[in-house]
Design a protein around this motif. Structure first.
Motif, mmCIF file in Angstrom:
data_model
loop_
_atom_site.group_PDB
_atom_site.id
_atom_site.type_symbol
_atom_site.label_atom_id
_atom_site.label_comp_id
_atom_site.label_asym_id
_atom_site.label_seq_id
_atom_site.Cartn_x
_atom_site.Cartn_y
_atom_site.Cartn_z
ATOM 1 N N SER A 101 0.833 -1.196 0.000
ATOM 2 C CA SER A 101 0.000 0.000 0.000
ATOM 3 C C SER A 101 0.872 1.252 0.000
ATOM 4 N N ALA A 102 0.249 2.385 -0.300
ATOM 5 C CA ALA A 102 0.996 3.654 -0.281
ATOM 6 C C ALA A 102 1.511 3.955 1.118
ATOM 7 N N ARG A 103 0.702 3.718 2.146
ATOM 8 C CA ARG A 103 1.139 3.950 3.517
ATOM 9 C C ARG A 103 2.291 3.011 3.866
ATOM 10 N N VAL A 156 8.121 2.149 4.898
ATOM 11 C CA VAL A 156 9.357 1.415 4.618
ATOM 12 C C VAL A 156 10.451 2.353 4.113
ATOM 13 N N LEU A 157 10.101 3.219 3.158
ATOM 14 C CA LEU A 157 11.109 4.100 2.574
ATOM 15 C C LEU A 157 11.576 5.165 3.566
ATOM 16 N N SER A 158 10.689 5.641 4.421
ATOM 17 C CA SER A 158 11.123 6.608 5.425
ATOM 18 C C SER A 158 12.066 5.951 6.422
ATOM 19 N N THR A 159 11.834 4.672 6.720
ATOM 20 C CA THR A 159 12.731 3.945 7.624
ATOM 21 C C THR A 159 14.099 3.744 6.985
ATOM 22 N N LEU A 160 14.138 3.258 5.759
ATOM 23 C CA LEU A 160 15.421 3.059 5.071
ATOM 24 C C LEU A 160 16.193 4.367 4.967
ATOM 25 N N SER A 161 15.487 5.463 4.742
ATOM 26 C CA SER A 161 16.137 6.756 4.513
ATOM 27 C C SER A 161 16.711 7.364 5.774
ATOM 28 N N GLY A 176 6.107 7.447 -2.611
ATOM 29 C CA GLY A 176 7.381 6.846 -2.221
ATOM 30 C C GLY A 176 8.420 7.887 -1.888
ATOM 31 N N PHE A 177 8.546 8.886 -2.723
ATOM 32 C CA PHE A 177 9.606 9.868 -2.541
ATOM 33 C C PHE A 177 9.417 10.711 -1.286
ATOM 34 N N ILE A 178 8.171 10.948 -0.873
ATOM 35 C CA ILE A 178 7.980 11.704 0.358
ATOM 36 C C ILE A 178 8.487 10.922 1.562
ATOM 37 N N GLY A 179 8.483 9.605 1.467
ATOM 38 C CA GLY A 179 9.071 8.802 2.527
ATOM 39 C C GLY A 179 10.562 9.053 2.661
ATOM 40 N N VAL A 180 11.227 9.239 1.520
ATOM 41 C CA VAL A 180 12.665 9.542 1.540
ATOM 42 C C VAL A 180 12.902 10.880 2.239
ATOM 43 N N ALA A 181 12.096 11.882 1.909
ATOM 44 C CA ALA A 181 12.262 13.203 2.516
ATOM 45 C C ALA A 181 12.063 13.150 4.023
ATOM 46 N N VAL A 182 10.975 12.536 4.462
ATOM 47 C CA VAL A 182 10.691 12.473 5.893
ATOM 48 C C VAL A 182 11.754 11.661 6.622
ATOM 49 N N GLY A 183 12.210 10.577 6.015
ATOM 50 C CA GLY A 183 13.262 9.774 6.633
ATOM 51 C C GLY A 183 14.541 10.555 6.827
ATOM 52 N N MET A 184 14.917 11.371 5.850
ATOM 53 C CA MET A 184 16.119 12.200 5.998
ATOM 54 C C MET A 184 15.919 13.247 7.088
ATOM 55 N N TRP A 206 16.365 6.880 -1.737
ATOM 56 C CA TRP A 206 15.986 7.423 -3.043
ATOM 57 C C TRP A 206 15.999 6.351 -4.120
ATOM 58 N N ASN A 207 17.084 5.582 -4.202
ATOM 59 C CA ASN A 207 17.164 4.556 -5.234
ATOM 60 C C ASN A 207 16.087 3.487 -5.045
ATOM 61 N N THR A 208 15.805 3.129 -3.794
ATOM 62 C CA THR A 208 14.748 2.149 -3.550
ATOM 63 C C THR A 208 13.402 2.689 -3.997
ATOM 64 N N ALA A 209 13.174 3.991 -3.793
ATOM 65 C CA ALA A 209 11.936 4.626 -4.265
ATOM 66 C C ALA A 209 11.881 4.627 -5.786
ATOM 67 N N VAL A 210 13.009 4.913 -6.444
ATOM 68 C CA VAL A 210 13.064 4.891 -7.911
ATOM 69 C C VAL A 210 12.711 3.504 -8.427
#
Length: 397
Positions: free
Chosen positions: A68-70, A75-80, A243-251, A88-92
């Motif tokens: 799901s989107a959530r 997941v991506l915010s955790t990795l980031s 996905g990409f917003i997860g990267v931003a929040v994780g950073m 970022w690459n995982t989101a891509v």
């Protein structure tokens, strides 16, 4: 070609988050070397594959999770929190899998024949195609191709002849073995993404592996077997943003963690403060940074919630909803950038050493902010046009 079928139960979002959390120490330990080597560490990529991080948007029938989107955001915010380049690459690769799932089903059989398939993508139509018997002949180059060296396929975008006699952008799936790579990724931010340039020289692409971008952006996908999936019937731009917003929040979270870890006992040079944590200015800084990060997460939860709810219900997105989504994206990126800058500015002169992670996080966040689809001003203008009753000035909504 025989389909790859999973024998495993799809893991829950909680299980995927747990797997991501277990990867963070390794990712964090390799973040500096990834930036220096201008590419993700092979061991990190292998660990991501082993943990199923490349199955997030792979269709169920090929062993994927259709997260799901959530779930994807979490997941991506955790990795980031470990490294923005890795996130970022995982989101891509996640949006690459999602785009591949929009193509005809027999094309997907070929693309997803490999476990942990990684598909890189950039949306700039910086190539030209001519029609030829059975497909297109493509020449051009694509910059900022994150994860290219660890990818199996690339979604290329090229300008091609349109039915009305003009030109339109067309997406095409191409094996990485058919593209050349120019090692030109020398960047101040997201240095570890390996976002090199890929090149097509007189490349033949079969017609079946092409799909007009207007069709993708308008939700007219070529797949039949994915048509009823809540994950694969959502619009492309809001889907990619989730996905990409997860990267931003994780950073942003990583910046706060790094700041607080260095805080105890730190002096403020040339003042009477022997402990930075006792200074009122520090209280204002951390409060502002924390609240902006909270506000960013608020927008993130609204964005992914809308995607999941509408995907499950099969409800179409209105133009105003798409433009509002872009507005929230811009605000989220702005808030994370301001939060990280506040913490970096409060970190003192010693933070410029490359051994201190916050300087890398700040540069990665700046690179994120400058991305064409993420830039706050671009998104604000688009949302503002909608509020004023004007049509969008882009197809990327």
């Amino acid at each position: 070609m025989e389909e790859v079928v999973s024998e495993n139960v799809v893991p829950s979002s909680d299980e995927l988050i747990k797997r991501a959390e277990e990867l963070v120490p390794l990712i964090k330990s390799r973040a500096s070397s990834a930036a220096q080597n201008r590419n993700l560490d092979d061991e990190v990529v292998e660990a991501l594959a082993e943990a199923g991080m490349f199955e997030l948007r792979r269709p169920h029938r090929y062993g994927g999770y259709e997260t799901s989107a959530r779930g994807l955001f979490d997941v991506l915010s955790t990795l980031s929190t470990g490294d923005g380049s890795t996130g970022w690459n995982t989101a891509v690769w996640a949006i690459g899998s999602w785009m591949a799932a929009a193509f005809p089903d027999h094309v997907q059989d070929e693309v997803f024949a490999t476990r942990a398939t990684r598909i890189c993508v950039v949306l700039s139509p910086t190539a030209v195609a001519t029609e030829t018997d059975g497909g297109l002949r493509v020449n051009g180059r694509w910059r900022f191709m994150s994860g290219a060296r660890h990818s199996h396929w690339q979604v290329i975008i090229t300008m091609a002849p349109a039915p009305d006699g003009g030109q339109w952008p067309v997406a095409a799936l191409v094996p990485m073995s058919e593209l050349k790579v120019e090692d030109d990724w020398y960047a101040s931010g997201f240095a570890g993404t390996g976002s090199v340039t890929t090149i097509a020289e007189d490349l033949f692409v079969p017609q079946e592996r092409t799909l007009p971008m207007p069709a993708i952006l308008q939700g007219r996908y070529a797949t039949e077997l994915n048509a009823d999936s809540p994950v694969f019937r959502t619009p492309m731009i809001p889907t990619g943003a989730s996905g990409f917003i997860g990267v931003a929040v994780g950073m942003g979270r990583a910046a706060m963690d790094e700041f607080l870890q260095r805080l105890p006992g730190r002096k403020i040079t040339f003042t009477d403060y022997d402990d930075q944590s006792a200074a009122p200015v520090t209280h204002f800084q951390v409060a502002e940074a924390a609240l902006k990060l909270d506000e960013a997460e608020f927008h993130a939860h609204r964005m992914v919630g809308a995607l999941d709810d509408k995907g499950v219900a099969g409800e179409p997105w209105t133009l105003q909803e798409r433009m509002h989504n872009r507005g929230m994206l811009g605000r989220l990126v702005q808030l994370v950038g301001e939060s990280v800058n506040t913490l970096a500015n409060a970190s003192g002169g010693s933070s410029i050493y490359t051994s201190v992670p916050i300087q890398r996080i700040q540069r990665d966040v700046q690179a994120f902010t400058l991305h064409g689809l993420m830039h706050p001003n671009t998104n604000f203008e688009l949302y503002g046009r909608g509020i004023c009753g004007l049509e969008p000035n882009t197809m990327y909504i």
